[in-house]
Design a protein around this motif. Structure first.
Motif, PDB file in Angstrom:
ATOM      1  N   UNK A   1      -0.313 -10.363  31.501  1.00 42.30           N
ATOM      2  CA  UNK A   1      -0.126 -11.078  32.689  1.00 42.30           C
ATOM      3  C   UNK A   1       0.643 -10.243  33.666  1.00 42.30           C
ATOM      4  N   UNK A   2       1.768  -9.438  33.031  1.00 45.81           N
ATOM      5  CA  UNK A   2       2.554  -8.424  33.549  1.00 45.81           C
ATOM      6  C   UNK A   2       1.876  -7.468  34.221  1.00 45.81           C
ATOM      7  N   UNK A   3       0.715  -6.998  33.408  1.00 43.80           N
ATOM      8  CA  UNK A   3      -0.157  -5.917  34.125  1.00 43.80           C
ATOM      9  C   UNK A   3      -1.008  -6.598  34.942  1.00 43.80           C
ATOM     10  N   UNK A   4      -1.050  -7.624  35.413  1.00 44.52           N
ATOM     11  CA  UNK A   4      -1.965  -8.099  36.315  1.00 44.52           C
ATOM     12  C   UNK A   4      -3.212  -8.922  35.807  1.00 44.52           C
ATOM     13  N   UNK A   5      -3.360  -9.398  34.676  1.00 45.51           N
ATOM     14  CA  UNK A   5      -4.512  -9.784  33.966  1.00 45.51           C
ATOM     15  C   UNK A   5      -4.314 -11.358  34.155  1.00 45.51           C
ATOM     16  N   UNK A   6      -5.358 -11.970  33.867  1.00 42.23           N
ATOM     17  CA  UNK A   6      -5.093 -13.595  33.681  1.00 42.23           C
ATOM     18  C   UNK A   6      -5.640 -13.877  32.505  1.00 42.23           C
ATOM     19  N   UNK A   7      -4.766 -14.700  31.539  1.00 40.17           N
ATOM     20  CA  UNK A   7      -5.378 -14.894  30.136  1.00 40.17           C
ATOM     21  C   UNK A   7      -6.129 -15.876  30.353  1.00 40.17           C
ATOM     22  N   UNK A   8      -7.511 -15.939  29.722  1.00 44.74           N
ATOM     23  CA  UNK A   8      -8.713 -16.935  29.847  1.00 44.74           C
ATOM     24  C   UNK A   8      -8.790 -17.580  28.644  1.00 44.74           C
ATOM     25  N   UNK A   9      -8.448 -16.894  27.399  1.00 44.27           N
ATOM     26  CA  UNK A   9      -8.699 -17.616  25.849  1.00 44.27           C
ATOM     27  C   UNK A   9      -7.923 -16.582  25.298  1.00 44.27           C
ATOM     28  N   UNK A  10      -7.759 -16.940  23.906  1.00 44.76           N
ATOM     29  CA  UNK A  10      -6.865 -16.054  23.056  1.00 44.76           C
ATOM     30  C   UNK A  10      -7.519 -16.387  21.420  1.00 44.76           C
TER      31      UNK A  10
ATOM     32  N   UNK B   1     -17.110 -17.124  24.582  1.00 40.79           N
ATOM     33  CA  UNK B   1     -16.547 -16.528  25.819  1.00 40.79           C
ATOM     34  C   UNK B   1     -17.635 -16.131  26.940  1.00 40.79           C
ATOM     35  N   UNK B   2     -19.081 -15.799  26.269  1.00 41.06           N
ATOM     36  CA  UNK B   2     -19.976 -15.472  27.231  1.00 41.06           C
ATOM     37  C   UNK B   2     -20.670 -16.523  27.787  1.00 41.06           C
ATOM     38  N   UNK B   3     -20.593 -17.692  27.073  1.00 41.89           N
ATOM     39  CA  UNK B   3     -21.414 -18.887  27.516  1.00 41.89           C
ATOM     40  C   UNK B   3     -20.412 -19.586  28.633  1.00 41.89           C
ATOM     41  N   UNK B   4     -19.044 -19.283  28.263  1.00 42.21           N
ATOM     42  CA  UNK B   4     -18.206 -19.926  29.453  1.00 42.21           C
ATOM     43  C   UNK B   4     -17.941 -18.983  30.531  1.00 42.21           C
ATOM     44  N   UNK B   5     -18.420 -18.016  30.263  1.00 42.71           N
ATOM     45  CA  UNK B   5     -18.457 -16.773  31.535  1.00 42.71           C
ATOM     46  C   UNK B   5     -19.728 -17.138  32.462  1.00 42.71           C
ATOM     47  N   UNK B   6     -20.895 -17.465  31.610  1.00 42.38           N
ATOM     48  CA  UNK B   6     -22.049 -17.672  32.349  1.00 42.38           C
ATOM     49  C   UNK B   6     -21.876 -19.021  33.314  1.00 42.38           C
ATOM     50  N   UNK B   7     -21.155 -20.232  32.705  1.00 44.51           N
ATOM     51  CA  UNK B   7     -21.185 -21.193  33.719  1.00 44.51           C
ATOM     52  C   UNK B   7     -19.928 -21.155  34.568  1.00 44.51           C
ATOM     53  N   UNK B   8     -19.314 -20.239  34.679  1.00 42.80           N
ATOM     54  CA  UNK B   8     -18.088 -20.014  35.562  1.00 42.80           C
ATOM     55  C   UNK B   8     -16.948 -20.515  35.190  1.00 42.80           C
TER      56      UNK B   8
ATOM     57  N   UNK C   1     -12.011 -19.718  35.983  1.00 41.36           N
ATOM     58  CA  UNK C   1     -11.058 -20.754  36.310  1.00 41.36           C
ATOM     59  C   UNK C   1     -10.275 -21.234  35.320  1.00 41.36           C
ATOM     60  N   UNK C   2     -10.537 -21.018  33.987  1.00 43.28           N
ATOM     61  CA  UNK C   2      -9.454 -21.574  33.150  1.00 43.28           C
ATOM     62  C   UNK C   2      -8.442 -20.653  32.757  1.00 43.28           C
ATOM     63  N   UNK C   3      -7.192 -21.172  32.455  1.00 42.40           N
ATOM     64  CA  UNK C   3      -6.231 -20.572  32.267  1.00 42.40           C
ATOM     65  C   UNK C   3      -5.548 -21.296  30.879  1.00 42.40           C
ATOM     66  N   UNK C   4      -5.391 -20.386  29.882  1.00 43.09           N
ATOM     67  CA  UNK C   4      -5.043 -21.005  28.382  1.00 43.09           C
ATOM     68  C   UNK C   4      -3.679 -20.704  28.246  1.00 43.09           C
ATOM     69  N   UNK C   5      -2.951 -21.648  27.737  1.00 40.14           N
ATOM     70  CA  UNK C   5      -1.703 -21.386  27.187  1.00 40.14           C
ATOM     71  C   UNK C   5      -1.865 -21.099  25.712  1.00 40.14           C
ATOM     72  N   UNK C   6      -1.490 -20.170  24.981  1.00 37.80           N
ATOM     73  CA  UNK C   6      -1.331 -19.558  23.686  1.00 37.80           C
ATOM     74  C   UNK C   6      -0.169 -19.843  22.984  1.00 37.80           C
TER      75      UNK C   6
END
Ligand SMILES: Cc1cc2nc3c(=O)[nH]c(=O)nc-3n(C[C@H](O)[C@H](O)[C@H](O)COP(=O)(O)O)c2cc1C
Length: 262
Positions: A107-116, A152-159, A163-168
């Motif tokens: 996140x600090x480097x500018x990414x957005x965590x979408x899964x883990x 991951x790719x299935x969720x990528x394909x349906x968009x 938009x997801x934001x995951x708390x690990x």
């Protein structure tokens, strides 16, 4: 939408993290895969900007945290909102605050965590006398890693991934780092001076000439040198770490399974 450009970024001295990331990437099956392996400090690429469709970043767990050597290298990464999947690999004890720390670094480097995810790898301290998660990741783990890539790719394909934001899981502040002892594995009389240990050392702590010299202050106890030695001449004989290995073998032999957050 499909995931065309995938980047895999890893720090993995004994290659268990790398093997998990390879399997996740295989599951994603992106058209273009770029691998940035930050394990060796003399092989760091100059350009660490990430404008990919998806980035998977992975590191081992050291004392419930991300190893400092990895943190320092990951800090050079830059992104503008690229979806990232942090993955930690641990030796069947616990991953504690490592996954949340890796997510925060991203996140600090500018990414957005979408899964883990947290996977299990053979413990760096595992030996014949003190076996800990021997031969992990095994085929079951790799199947789960590939399935994770497919999800991951299935969720990528349906968009929905974008938009997801995951708390690990994990705590902030993170647990304190254990103080580092000034010690290292040593080479015995079976050493053939082949230099394999020097080549795999992630912190350039080893130099092989007429004998093997190791800088105990640079050594991070990753045990890559021990595992790579074809002559079994390199041993971790630090008394405190031998005690830890015995404690791990005695108390953490029950198989733990990968955890996925998506
Ligand atoms: C110094 C050190 C500390 C470690 N601490 C933990 C830990 O807290 N919990 C755990 O389950 N495994 C721990 N491990 C084991 C590693 O996380 C595990 O072996 C991992 O698979 C190594 O990843 P690599 O193959 O990518 O180097 C530790 C290993 C080392 C070398």
């Amino acid at each position: 939408m499909s995931c065309k450009k995938l980047k895999m970024i890893c720090f993995s001295p004994t290659r268990t993290t790398r093997r998990i990331l390879d399997a996740v990437a295989e599951g994603v099956g992106a058209g273009q895969l770029e691998v940035i392996d930050l394990t060796r400090e003399d092989q760091l690429p100059a350009d660490l900007n990430c404008d990919d469709d998806l980035v998977i970043i992975g590191a081992p767990v050291y004392s419930g945290r991300i190893p400092l050597a990895a943190v320092e290298r990951f800090k050079a990464l830059k992104s503008c909102g690229t979806p990232v999947v942090p993955v930690v690999v641990y030796g069947n004890r616990a991953y504690e605050d490592a996954l949340i720390e890796l997510s925060d670094i991203a996140t600090e480097a500018g990414f957005k965590t979408v899964a883990g995810a947290a996977f299990i790898g053979e413990h760096s301290f595992s030996t014949e006398k003190t076996p800990i998660a021997v031969s992990r990741p095994d085929e079951d783990d790799l199947v789960k890693a590939r399935e994770f890539g497919k999800s991951l790719v299935a969720k990528f394909a349906d968009g929905s991934l974008a938009t997801s934001s995951v708390e690990v899981p994990g705590n902030r502040p993170y647990k304190d780092r254990s103080p580092k002892a000034s010690a290292s594995p040593v080479s015995n009389g079976d050493c053939q001076l082949c230099g394999a240990c020097e080549r795999v050392c992630p912190t350039a702590a080893i130099s092989v000439g007429a004998m093997v010299e190791t800088d105990p202050d640079k050594c991070i106890f990753c045990c890559a040198c021990v595992k790579v030695c074809a002559f079994e001449a390199r041993k971790l004989e630090v008394p405190r770490l031998l005690e830890v290995s015995q404690w791990l073998a005695d108390n953490f032999s029950a198989r733990r399974e990968p955890e996925i957050f998506i």
